[in-house]
Design a protein around this motif. Structure first.
Motif, PDB file in Angstrom:
ATOM      1  N   ILE A 210       0.844  -1.194   0.000  1.00 48.21           N
ATOM      2  CA  ILE A 210       0.000   0.000   0.000  1.00 48.21           C
ATOM      3  C   ILE A 210       0.876   1.239   0.000  1.00 48.21           C
ATOM      4  O   ILE A 210       1.966   1.242   0.580  1.00 48.21           O
ATOM      5  CB  ILE A 210      -0.902  -0.005   1.261  1.00 48.21           C
ATOM      6  CG1 ILE A 210      -1.853  -1.207   1.234  1.00 48.21           C
ATOM      7  CG2 ILE A 210      -1.686   1.294   1.402  1.00 48.21           C
ATOM      8  CD1 ILE A 210      -2.622  -1.414   2.524  1.00 48.21           C
ATOM      9  N   HIS A 211       0.414   2.312  -0.639  1.00 47.49           N
ATOM     10  CA  HIS A 211       1.229   3.525  -0.692  1.00 47.49           C
ATOM     11  C   HIS A 211       1.319   4.201   0.679  1.00 47.49           C
ATOM     12  O   HIS A 211       0.380   4.180   1.477  1.00 47.49           O
ATOM     13  CB  HIS A 211       0.701   4.521  -1.727  1.00 47.49           C
ATOM     14  CG  HIS A 211       1.714   5.572  -2.061  1.00 47.49           C
ATOM     15  ND1 HIS A 211       2.775   5.324  -2.911  1.00 47.49           N
ATOM     16  CD2 HIS A 211       1.864   6.857  -1.628  1.00 47.49           C
ATOM     17  CE1 HIS A 211       3.512   6.405  -2.994  1.00 47.49           C
ATOM     18  NE2 HIS A 211       2.992   7.344  -2.211  1.00 47.49           N
ATOM     19  N   ASP A 213       1.256   6.600   3.706  1.00 47.44           N
ATOM     20  CA  ASP A 213       0.385   7.658   4.211  1.00 47.44           C
ATOM     21  C   ASP A 213       0.717   7.818   5.695  1.00 47.44           C
ATOM     22  O   ASP A 213       0.533   6.885   6.480  1.00 47.44           O
ATOM     23  CB  ASP A 213      -1.081   7.309   4.031  1.00 47.44           C
ATOM     24  CG  ASP A 213      -2.006   8.403   4.555  1.00 47.44           C
ATOM     25  OD1 ASP A 213      -2.226   8.456   5.779  1.00 47.44           O
ATOM     26  OD2 ASP A 213      -2.495   9.204   3.742  1.00 47.44           O
ATOM     27  N   ASP A 235       7.352   6.802  -3.109  1.00 48.02           N
ATOM     28  CA  ASP A 235       7.822   7.099  -4.463  1.00 48.02           C
ATOM     29  C   ASP A 235       9.243   7.651  -4.459  1.00 48.02           C
ATOM     30  O   ASP A 235       9.946   7.565  -5.463  1.00 48.02           O
ATOM     31  CB  ASP A 235       6.896   8.109  -5.144  1.00 48.02           C
ATOM     32  CG  ASP A 235       5.595   7.480  -5.621  1.00 48.02           C
ATOM     33  OD1 ASP A 235       5.600   6.280  -5.962  1.00 48.02           O
ATOM     34  OD2 ASP A 235       4.570   8.184  -5.646  1.00 48.02           O
ATOM     35  N   SER A 270      -9.726   4.117   1.528  1.00 54.52           N
ATOM     36  CA  SER A 270      -8.927   5.289   1.164  1.00 54.52           C
ATOM     37  C   SER A 270      -7.507   4.940   0.737  1.00 54.52           C
ATOM     38  O   SER A 270      -6.758   5.812   0.272  1.00 54.52           O
ATOM     39  CB  SER A 270      -8.875   6.265   2.344  1.00 54.52           C
ATOM     40  OG  SER A 270      -8.347   5.613   3.494  1.00 54.52           O
ATOM     41  N   ASP A 271      -7.091   3.697   0.886  1.00 55.79           N
ATOM     42  CA  ASP A 271      -5.718   3.292   0.550  1.00 55.79           C
ATOM     43  C   ASP A 271      -5.476   3.295  -0.953  1.00 55.79           C
ATOM     44  O   ASP A 271      -6.368   2.932  -1.737  1.00 55.79           O
ATOM     45  CB  ASP A 271      -5.432   1.878   1.069  1.00 55.79           C
ATOM     46  CG  ASP A 271      -5.269   1.804   2.573  1.00 55.79           C
ATOM     47  OD1 ASP A 271      -4.902   2.824   3.178  1.00 55.79           O
ATOM     48  OD2 ASP A 271      -5.505   0.717   3.132  1.00 55.79           O
ATOM     49  N   LYS A 272      -4.259   3.671  -1.330  1.00 53.91           N
ATOM     50  CA  LYS A 272      -3.789   3.443  -2.694  1.00 53.91           C
ATOM     51  C   LYS A 272      -3.122   2.076  -2.677  1.00 53.91           C
ATOM     52  O   LYS A 272      -2.022   1.924  -2.153  1.00 53.91           O
ATOM     53  CB  LYS A 272      -2.812   4.530  -3.138  1.00 53.91           C
ATOM     54  CG  LYS A 272      -2.258   4.304  -4.549  1.00 53.91           C
ATOM     55  CD  LYS A 272      -1.291   5.416  -4.950  1.00 53.91           C
ATOM     56  CE  LYS A 272      -0.720   5.163  -6.338  1.00 53.91           C
ATOM     57  NZ  LYS A 272       0.239   6.237  -6.739  1.00 53.91           N
ATOM     58  N   VAL A 273      -3.794   1.086  -3.217  1.00 52.81           N
ATOM     59  CA  VAL A 273      -3.366  -0.308  -3.081  1.00 52.81           C
ATOM     60  C   VAL A 273      -2.637  -0.765  -4.338  1.00 52.81           C
ATOM     61  O   VAL A 273      -3.168  -0.704  -5.447  1.00 52.81           O
ATOM     62  CB  VAL A 273      -4.574  -1.221  -2.816  1.00 52.81           C
ATOM     63  CG1 VAL A 273      -4.122  -2.671  -2.665  1.00 52.81           C
ATOM     64  CG2 VAL A 273      -5.332  -0.762  -1.573  1.00 52.81           C
ATOM     65  N   TYR A 274      -1.414  -1.244  -4.153  1.00 57.62           N
ATOM     66  CA  TYR A 274      -0.662  -1.842  -5.252  1.00 57.62           C
ATOM     67  C   TYR A 274      -0.975  -3.340  -5.349  1.00 57.62           C
ATOM     68  O   TYR A 274      -1.015  -3.906  -6.432  1.00 57.62           O
ATOM     69  CB  TYR A 274       0.836  -1.653  -5.038  1.00 57.62           C
ATOM     70  CG  TYR A 274       1.272  -0.208  -5.043  1.00 57.62           C
ATOM     71  CD1 TYR A 274       1.340   0.522  -6.226  1.00 57.62           C
ATOM     72  CD2 TYR A 274       1.627   0.435  -3.853  1.00 57.62           C
ATOM     73  CE1 TYR A 274       1.745   1.844  -6.228  1.00 57.62           C
ATOM     74  CE2 TYR A 274       2.037   1.759  -3.851  1.00 57.62           C
ATOM     75  CZ  TYR A 274       2.087   2.460  -5.037  1.00 57.62           C
ATOM     76  OH  TYR A 274       2.487   3.780  -5.042  1.00 57.62           O
ATOM     77  N   GLU A 276      -3.429  -6.198  -2.975  1.00 60.77           N
ATOM     78  CA  GLU A 276      -4.169  -6.618  -1.787  1.00 60.77           C
ATOM     79  C   GLU A 276      -3.845  -8.075  -1.529  1.00 60.77           C
ATOM     80  O   GLU A 276      -4.166  -8.963  -2.335  1.00 60.77           O
ATOM     81  CB  GLU A 276      -5.672  -6.432  -1.970  1.00 60.77           C
ATOM     82  CG  GLU A 276      -6.463  -6.791  -0.713  1.00 60.77           C
ATOM     83  CD  GLU A 276      -7.900  -6.344  -0.751  1.00 60.77           C
ATOM     84  OE1 GLU A 276      -8.660  -6.724   0.167  1.00 60.77           O
ATOM     85  OE2 GLU A 276      -8.279  -5.607  -1.703  1.00 60.77           O
TER      86      GLU A 276
END
Length: 294
Positions: A210-211, A213, A235, A270-274, A276
């Motif tokens: 996950i990105h 945060d 990133d 709300s997660d930016k998921v790469y 799961e």
């Protein structure tokens, strides 16, 4: 403190808990363990570790025939980013740890794991501390992040938010991943110093990726004795630095107080998921079943 290290046991720590590394007291067997671990990790990290990690190893010459001499390492490291590595007798109090980081001093244990227990680590040893952590301290953005983290820790102690800040360290410094033009890579020291987790974190179906945060991480539980169920991805190192340097954590702590924690396996809308994860490793028994997964 390992009871089998007489060099540590015979020293009286200074007020800041530091001791002398006594590099000339390491045995040939201890140097051999470093060389074995170094060679093994370099093979598994090819195509997996961040390029900055390899560059740091090269800049500091950490494969100079055995356990590094901190006097030589510090001469090069200080010239690059103003950091130094200091030896401590074992686990140290939070306030001392944060103070060292805030003053650009990275603490390392002296001992190295036994030759017949290369994969067993009851507490961080010099290979984890130096091979895992120190190379990225040659990178200005990451070096600044570490100093800012130390300064943030000193503030967190005053408002009883150490656990939340510890999670930030855990999911970045110890178990962080980074996106690169060549693909996702490892920069966290807990992974780059582990043969098995180096594969699991990037290639396993089980964990979430996950990105990054900041506040989400500070509310997320973690596994301290096993593979992680979630890995957070940045990133750039500048993203880390900008999230902590010159940031007033006071309002963040106020928002977090009283909020429930997230489970280590949880994925939020709300997660930016790469990726799961299936969480199949944890569901199957985790550490007890590790041999079947690596």
């Amino acid at each position: 403190m390992p009871v089998n290290d007489p060099v540590v046991a015979e020293q009286t720590p200074a007020a800041d808990h530091t001791i002398d590394q006594c590099w000339d007291r390491y045995s040939e067997e201890e140097h051999g363990v470093w060389n074995t671990l170094y060679d093994r990790q370099m093979k598994v990290l090819k195509g997996r570790a961040a390029p900055e990690h390899f560059k740091g190893l090269e800049l500091l010459n950490l494969n100079d025939g055995g356990i590094p001499d901190f006097r030589k390492v510090n001469e090069k490291l200080y010239a690059l980013t103003g950091w130094q590595v200091v030896t401590v007798h074992g686990l140290i109090p939070n306030d001392v740890f944060f103070n060292h980081l805030a003053n650009r001093r990275f603490v390392s244990g002296r001992f190295i794991r036994d030759a017949d227990k290369l994969d067993y680590l009851p507490e961080p040893d010099i290979f984890h501390d130096v091979f895992g952590h120190v190379p990225l301290l040659t990178l200005p953005a990451f070096a600044d992040y570490m100093q800012a983290y130390g300064q943030g820790g000193e503030k967190a102690m005053k408002v009883d938010m150490i656990e939340n800040l510890t999670r930030l360290y855990w999911y970045t410094v110890e178990f962080g991943l980074i996106n690169t033009p060549e693909g996702r890579r490892i920069y966290g020291a807990g992974i780059v110093s582990s043969q098995s987790e180096s594969r699991f974190c990037l290639e396993g179906r089980s964990p979430n990726r996950i990105h990054f945060d900041l506040e989400r991480i500070m509310r997320t539980d973690y596994r301290y004795d096993d593979f992680q169920q979630t890995y957070f991805v940045i990133d750039s190192y500048e993203e880390l630095m900008e999230s902590t340097a010159n940031v007033d954590f006071g309002p963040i702590y106020e928002r977090l107080k009283g909020l429930p924690d997230y489970k280590a396996s949880e994925v939020l809308p709300s997660d930016k998921v790469y990726h799961e994860g299936t969480q199949e490793y944890a569901k199957a028994g985790g550490l007890e079943k590790k041999a079947e997964w690596v």
